[in-house]
Write a protein that holds these residues in place. Structure first.
Motif, PDB file in Angstrom:
ATOM      1  N   THR A 139     -22.234 -53.927  -8.895  1.00  0.00           N
ATOM      2  CA  THR A 139     -22.879 -54.486  -7.698  1.00  0.00           C
ATOM      3  C   THR A 139     -22.051 -54.168  -6.456  1.00  0.00           C
ATOM      4  OG1 THR A 139     -23.907 -56.275  -8.947  1.00  0.00           O
ATOM      5  CG2 THR A 139     -23.652 -56.594  -6.571  1.00  0.00           C
ATOM      6  N   PHE A 140     -20.736 -54.368  -6.570  1.00  0.00           N
ATOM      7  CA  PHE A 140     -19.839 -54.086  -5.455  1.00  0.00           C
ATOM      8  C   PHE A 140     -19.042 -52.815  -5.771  1.00  0.00           C
ATOM      9  CE2 PHE A 140     -20.417 -58.704  -5.336  1.00  0.00           C
ATOM     10  CZ  PHE A 140     -20.812 -58.880  -4.016  1.00  0.00           C
ATOM     11  N   CYS A 141     -19.348 -51.750  -5.068  1.00  0.00           N
ATOM     12  CA  CYS A 141     -18.578 -50.517  -5.256  1.00  0.00           C
ATOM     13  C   CYS A 141     -17.192 -50.686  -4.646  1.00  0.00           C
ATOM     14  CB  CYS A 141     -19.299 -49.333  -4.607  1.00  0.00           C
ATOM     15  SG  CYS A 141     -18.420 -47.762  -4.766  1.00  0.00           S
ATOM     16  N   PHE A 142     -17.146 -51.378  -3.521  1.00  0.00           N
ATOM     17  CA  PHE A 142     -15.876 -51.605  -2.832  1.00  0.00           C
ATOM     18  C   PHE A 142     -15.658 -53.112  -2.736  1.00  0.00           C
ATOM     19  CE2 PHE A 142     -12.986 -52.080   0.700  1.00  0.00           C
ATOM     20  CZ  PHE A 142     -12.146 -50.980   0.601  1.00  0.00           C
ATOM     21  N   CYS A 143     -14.466 -53.555  -3.099  1.00  0.00           N
ATOM     22  CA  CYS A 143     -14.195 -54.990  -3.149  1.00  0.00           C
ATOM     23  C   CYS A 143     -14.250 -55.622  -1.762  1.00  0.00           C
ATOM     24  CB  CYS A 143     -12.814 -55.229  -3.765  1.00  0.00           C
ATOM     25  SG  CYS A 143     -12.376 -56.976  -3.876  1.00  0.00           S
ATOM     26  N   GLN A 200     -20.888 -40.995  -9.787  1.00  0.00           N
ATOM     27  CA  GLN A 200     -20.124 -39.942 -10.443  1.00  0.00           C
ATOM     28  C   GLN A 200     -18.764 -40.432 -10.928  1.00  0.00           C
ATOM     29  OE1 GLN A 200     -18.572 -36.874  -7.779  1.00  0.00           O
ATOM     30  NE2 GLN A 200     -19.172 -38.121  -6.019  1.00  0.00           N
ATOM     31  N   TYR A 201     -18.307 -41.615 -10.425  1.00  0.00           N
ATOM     32  CA  TYR A 201     -16.996 -42.127 -10.793  1.00  0.00           C
ATOM     33  C   TYR A 201     -17.052 -43.169 -11.922  1.00  0.00           C
ATOM     34  CZ  TYR A 201     -15.911 -39.942  -6.351  1.00  0.00           C
ATOM     35  OH  TYR A 201     -15.792 -39.042  -5.326  1.00  0.00           O
ATOM     36  N   TYR A 202     -18.253 -43.530 -12.350  1.00  0.00           N
ATOM     37  CA  TYR A 202     -18.366 -44.545 -13.412  1.00  0.00           C
ATOM     38  C   TYR A 202     -17.834 -43.995 -14.735  1.00  0.00           C
ATOM     39  CZ  TYR A 202     -20.269 -47.658 -16.924  1.00  0.00           C
ATOM     40  OH  TYR A 202     -20.396 -48.524 -17.988  1.00  0.00           O
ATOM     41  N   PRO A 203     -17.035 -44.788 -15.489  1.00  0.00           N
ATOM     42  CA  PRO A 203     -16.529 -46.120 -15.135  1.00  0.00           C
ATOM     43  C   PRO A 203     -15.175 -46.003 -14.439  1.00  0.00           C
ATOM     44  CG  PRO A 203     -16.060 -45.648 -17.434  1.00  0.00           C
ATOM     45  CD  PRO A 203     -16.753 -44.433 -16.880  1.00  0.00           C
ATOM     46  N   CYS A 204     -15.043 -46.586 -13.284  1.00  0.00           N
ATOM     47  CA  CYS A 204     -13.774 -46.514 -12.563  1.00  0.00           C
ATOM     48  C   CYS A 204     -12.769 -47.539 -13.085  1.00  0.00           C
ATOM     49  CB  CYS A 204     -13.988 -46.687 -11.063  1.00  0.00           C
ATOM     50  SG  CYS A 204     -14.770 -48.237 -10.586  1.00  0.00           S
ATOM     51  N   HIS A 205     -13.257 -48.541 -13.852  1.00  0.00           N
ATOM     52  CA  HIS A 205     -12.348 -49.539 -14.431  1.00  0.00           C
ATOM     53  C   HIS A 205     -12.548 -49.693 -15.941  1.00  0.00           C
ATOM     54  CE1 HIS A 205     -10.390 -51.147 -10.807  1.00  0.00           C
ATOM     55  NE2 HIS A 205     -11.522 -50.868 -10.198  1.00  0.00           N
ATOM     56  N   PHE A 206     -13.776 -49.980 -16.372  1.00  0.00           N
ATOM     57  CA  PHE A 206     -13.987 -50.157 -17.816  1.00  0.00           C
ATOM     58  C   PHE A 206     -15.467 -49.939 -18.132  1.00  0.00           C
ATOM     59  CE2 PHE A 206     -14.389 -54.302 -15.801  1.00  0.00           C
ATOM     60  CZ  PHE A 206     -15.552 -54.812 -16.335  1.00  0.00           C
ATOM     61  N   GLU A 207     -15.747 -49.558 -19.370  1.00  0.00           N
ATOM     62  CA  GLU A 207     -17.122 -49.353 -19.822  1.00  0.00           C
ATOM     63  C   GLU A 207     -17.916 -50.645 -19.688  1.00  0.00           C
ATOM     64  OE1 GLU A 207     -18.768 -46.771 -20.803  1.00  0.00           O
ATOM     65  OE2 GLU A 207     -17.212 -45.232 -21.007  1.00  0.00           O
ATOM     66  N   SER A 260      -3.387 -50.747  -4.058  1.00  0.00           N
ATOM     67  CA  SER A 260      -4.095 -50.192  -5.215  1.00  0.00           C
ATOM     68  C   SER A 260      -4.755 -51.303  -6.021  1.00  0.00           C
ATOM     69  CB  SER A 260      -3.117 -49.422  -6.109  1.00  0.00           C
ATOM     70  OG  SER A 260      -3.743 -49.072  -7.337  1.00  0.00           O
ATOM     71  N   CYS A 261      -6.052 -51.128  -6.337  1.00  0.00           N
ATOM     72  CA  CYS A 261      -6.809 -52.098  -7.138  1.00  0.00           C
ATOM     73  C   CYS A 261      -7.058 -51.597  -8.559  1.00  0.00           C
ATOM     74  CB  CYS A 261      -8.158 -52.388  -6.482  1.00  0.00           C
ATOM     75  SG  CYS A 261      -8.043 -53.034  -4.808  1.00  0.00           S
ATOM     76  N   GLU A 262      -6.301 -50.583  -8.963  1.00  0.00           N
ATOM     77  CA  GLU A 262      -6.555 -49.923 -10.244  1.00  0.00           C
ATOM     78  C   GLU A 262      -6.559 -50.909 -11.413  1.00  0.00           C
ATOM     79  OE1 GLU A 262      -4.744 -46.270 -12.980  1.00  0.00           O
ATOM     80  OE2 GLU A 262      -3.777 -46.841 -11.086  1.00  0.00           O
ATOM     81  N   ASN A 263      -5.671 -51.907 -11.370  1.00  0.00           N
ATOM     82  CA  ASN A 263      -5.544 -52.836 -12.494  1.00  0.00           C
ATOM     83  C   ASN A 263      -6.246 -54.177 -12.270  1.00  0.00           C
ATOM     84  OD1 ASN A 263      -3.906 -51.021 -13.977  1.00  0.00           O
ATOM     85  ND2 ASN A 263      -2.139 -51.600 -12.728  1.00  0.00           N
ATOM     86  N   CYS A 264      -7.072 -54.223 -11.236  1.00  0.00           N
ATOM     87  CA  CYS A 264      -7.837 -55.454 -10.971  1.00  0.00           C
ATOM     88  C   CYS A 264      -9.298 -55.219 -11.330  1.00  0.00           C
ATOM     89  CB  CYS A 264      -7.719 -55.849  -9.504  1.00  0.00           C
ATOM     90  SG  CYS A 264      -8.738 -57.286  -9.066  1.00  0.00           S
ATOM     91  N   ALA A 270      -7.868 -55.590   1.676  1.00  0.00           N
ATOM     92  CA  ALA A 270      -6.843 -55.645   0.640  1.00  0.00           C
ATOM     93  C   ALA A 270      -6.365 -57.089   0.549  1.00  0.00           C
ATOM     94  CB  ALA A 270      -5.668 -54.757   1.022  1.00  0.00           C
ATOM     95  N   CYS A 271      -6.528 -57.701  -0.628  1.00  0.00           N
ATOM     96  CA  CYS A 271      -6.188 -59.121  -0.763  1.00  0.00           C
ATOM     97  C   CYS A 271      -4.678 -59.338  -0.751  1.00  0.00           C
ATOM     98  CB  CYS A 271      -6.794 -59.666  -2.044  1.00  0.00           C
ATOM     99  SG  CYS A 271      -6.007 -59.052  -3.564  1.00  0.00           S
ATOM    100  N   GLU A 272      -3.916 -58.342  -1.165  1.00  0.00           N
ATOM    101  CA  GLU A 272      -2.455 -58.381  -1.181  1.00  0.00           C
ATOM    102  C   GLU A 272      -1.911 -59.464  -2.115  1.00  0.00           C
ATOM    103  OE1 GLU A 272      -0.487 -58.020   2.606  1.00  0.00           O
ATOM    104  OE2 GLU A 272      -2.293 -57.210   3.564  1.00  0.00           O
ATOM    105  N   ASP A 273      -2.724 -59.871  -3.074  1.00  0.00           N
ATOM    106  CA  ASP A 273      -2.292 -60.868  -4.053  1.00  0.00           C
ATOM    107  C   ASP A 273      -2.043 -60.153  -5.380  1.00  0.00           C
ATOM    108  OD1 ASP A 273      -2.035 -62.955  -5.928  1.00  0.00           O
ATOM    109  OD2 ASP A 273      -3.333 -64.278  -4.734  1.00  0.00           O
ATOM    110  N   GLU A 274      -0.778 -59.991  -5.755  1.00  0.00           N
ATOM    111  CA  GLU A 274      -0.432 -59.216  -6.946  1.00  0.00           C
ATOM    112  C   GLU A 274      -0.820 -59.929  -8.243  1.00  0.00           C
ATOM    113  OE1 GLU A 274       3.588 -57.884  -6.816  1.00  0.00           O
ATOM    114  OE2 GLU A 274       3.216 -56.516  -5.113  1.00  0.00           O
ATOM    115  N   ARG A 275      -1.219 -61.209  -8.177  1.00  0.00           N
ATOM    116  CA  ARG A 275      -1.708 -61.897  -9.370  1.00  0.00           C
ATOM    117  C   ARG A 275      -3.004 -61.281  -9.882  1.00  0.00           C
ATOM    118  NH1 ARG A 275      -2.108 -67.966  -7.519  1.00  0.00           N
ATOM    119  NH2 ARG A 275      -2.947 -66.854  -5.690  1.00  0.00           N
ATOM    120  N   THR A 276      -3.713 -60.565  -9.018  1.00  0.00           N
ATOM    121  CA  THR A 276      -4.962 -59.910  -9.424  1.00  0.00           C
ATOM    122  C   THR A 276      -4.706 -58.660 -10.260  1.00  0.00           C
ATOM    123  OG1 THR A 276      -5.007 -58.532  -7.426  1.00  0.00           O
ATOM    124  CG2 THR A 276      -6.090 -60.685  -7.306  1.00  0.00           C
ATOM    125  N   GLY A 277      -3.483 -58.167 -10.244  1.00  0.00           N
ATOM    126  CA  GLY A 277      -3.177 -56.881 -10.888  1.00  0.00           C
ATOM    127  C   GLY A 277      -3.045 -55.771  -9.870  1.00  0.00           C
TER     128      GLY A 277
END
Length: 495
Positions: free
Chosen positions: A424-428, A412-419, A453-457, A432-439
């Motif tokens: 395969t992985f709903c949850f990363c 029901q949440y698709y697309p949570c990032h992009f079309e 927040s992983c919104e921009n990764c 939390a990687c805590e690496d801001e280079r990922t976005g």
């Protein structure tokens, strides 16, 4: 062979054990080491705290000393001083002749029902209502018909004439909505026309709007009983005393039938002093309490309403009903997880016919409300991680068995990032990687605590990366070790 007669009657045999007021003992035990610091949001007690701790307006040691001399004798079963104090506290022209003394609201409700109901009688209650309403009505052989509150107040004449009793709480429990006197009084008059007894449980009306009480309507109506709590209004649940309000004729009958000496010496003296406080219903203690409740109720509703899956309902009382239908855990799970952190809230399953969708949260001072919100955030984060790990294992297991990866067509949440993202992985697996280079980045969550927040990764939803990560996670060895390996071999080179 002759059938042996049962010890208990059928009605008593069907009654479930009562866990009145808060949570079962096994849930309290989950507080574990934090038990000494447990904050109880499951009750409907005044968040101002005990009247005996408020500005030293009552001399508790002196009152205890005065009652100590009474321990060696039976109380005066008329409880005249207590009844006079209760009448004066409520006002409305009441006298001691309009007061029924009792050890608590449950005892008084049960007394009234025992004097009223016979086998096969009908009792109308709002849905939802406290489970005690069903329990005590059933104990006397009555049949309970629950109705939505608006339908109950608009019940047609045929239904009202068939009912022996209407039993409701005002403010409602667990919902917290207050029925105005303007709306309730005509209903009380209709009940009287059909000779149907209306019992109004006003346990928390002093903490809402006491001007809406139906107490002043008892003079011209023998079919109204109002029940009042002292424990809730003054935060003194350890003292067993409450009172009912009715016409002189009805009070005489109920006082003839009630249990003698149900209020002990300590409770009699202390609660009489409480009801005699200066200002009565408009004392500074209760005025300050109502102001605290108004401000913190609005604050709590606003903050809780920003937490995904939590839908606080409008309330006029010192407690809030929260709908969890959109949350990924039910009311029983949430209640248990918070109890393990030292926070007790009320699982309302027994109000809603075992439906695990609602919790009730008592309003507290802001400091306590803040730590509860933080604990909710922690519980949601921890549970999300546990749930995600289970889903990760399912993903790995399905891939090993040759099944297709998760389908975005069912989400029901698709697309949570992009079309066109890979789901395969709903949850990363790296959260939390805590690496801001990922976005990704730290943000302040709706519950007030920090959340990654992983919104921009989008790395985990790239098809090539997703396939490479899954292949590594499927290798033999410890899952945690494989996750670290996948990070170093797949994600790190992309940063």
């Amino acid at each position: 062979m002759e059938k042996k007669r049962a010890v208990l009657n059928d009605n008593a045999s069907m009654i479930a054990q009562c866990h009145h007021g808060t949570l079962p003992d096994e849930l309290r035990a989950k507080a574990g080491p934090q038990k000494a610091n447990t904050i109880d949001f499951s009750t409907r007690l005044n968040p101002m705290g005990s009247i005996f701790q408020y500005k030293n307006i009552l001399d508790l040691p002196g009152l205890i000393n005065a009652s100590r001399n009474l321990i060696g004798q039976y109380p005066d079963n008329r409880y005249l001083e207590f009844r006079n104090a209760a009448a004066g506290f409520v006002g409305k022209g009441l006298t001691a002749s309009n007061i029924i003394p009792g050890s608590g609201i449950c005892e008084i409700i049960r007394l009234v029902l025992s004097c009223t109901l016979e086998k096969g009688d009908i009792v109308l209650i709002p849905f939802p209502s406290p489970p005690e309403y069903n329990r005590y009505s059933g104990l006397f052989g009555a049949r309970v018909i629950p109705l939505p509150p608006h339908e109950l107040l608009q019940a047609d004449d045929d239904l009202l004439s068939c009912a022996r009793v209407v039993l409701l709480s005002n403010p409602g429990n667990p919902g917290g909505r207050l029925i105005s006197r303007k709306e309730l009084r005509p209903f009380a008059e209709r009940c009287a026309e059909h000779r149907t007894l209306l019992i109004v449980d006003e346990s928390c009306i002093e903490l809402s709007d006491p001007s809406q009480t139906l107490a002043g309507h008892i003079f011209a109506n023998d079919f109204v009983v109002v029940v009042r709590s002292i424990a809730h209004a003054f935060a003194i649940p350890g003292l067993n005393a409450a009172y009912g309000i009715a016409s002189e004729k009805m009070v005489q009958l109920f006082n003839n039938a009630r249990l003698p000496w149900s209020i002990g010496a300590f409770s009699d003296v202390l609660c009489t002093a409480v009801l005699n406080i200066e200002g009565g219903i408009n004392s500074s203690y209760l005025e300050d309490s109502r102001e605290l409740i108004r401000s913190q109720r609005n604050y709590l509703i606003s903050r809780i309403g920003r937490i995904y899956g939590f839908s606080p309902q409008p309330s006029d009382a010192n407690y809030i009903l929260v709908d969890l239908k959109d949350l990924f855990m039910d009311s029983q799970t949430l209640t248990g997880n918070l109890a393990s952190k030292g926070f007790l809230i009320k699982d309302c399953s027994n109000f809603f016919q075992a439906e695990k969708q609602f919790v009730r949260i008592g309003v507290h001072a802001q400091e306590d409300n803040e730590v509860l919100l933080k604990a909710i955030g922690e519980v949601l984060t921890e549970t999300s991680k546990e749930d995600a790990r289970e889903r990760l294992e399912v993903t790995i297991g399905s891939a090993a068995a040759g099944s297709a990866p998760a389908s975005r067509g069912t989400c029901q949440y698709y697309p949570c990032h992009f079309e066109g993202q890979d789901c395969t992985f709903c949850f990363c697996p790296f959260y939390a990687c805590e690496d801001e280079r990922t976005g990704g980045k730290w943000i302040v969550g709706s519950s007030g605590n920090k959340v990654w927040s992983c919104e921009n990764c989008t790395y985990i939803h790239q098809s090539r990366s997703s396939r490479q990560i899954l292949d590594i996670l499927m290798e033999e060895g410890d899952t945690e070790d494989n996750i670290k390996k996948a990070w170093n071999l797949v994600i790190k080179p992309l940063l």
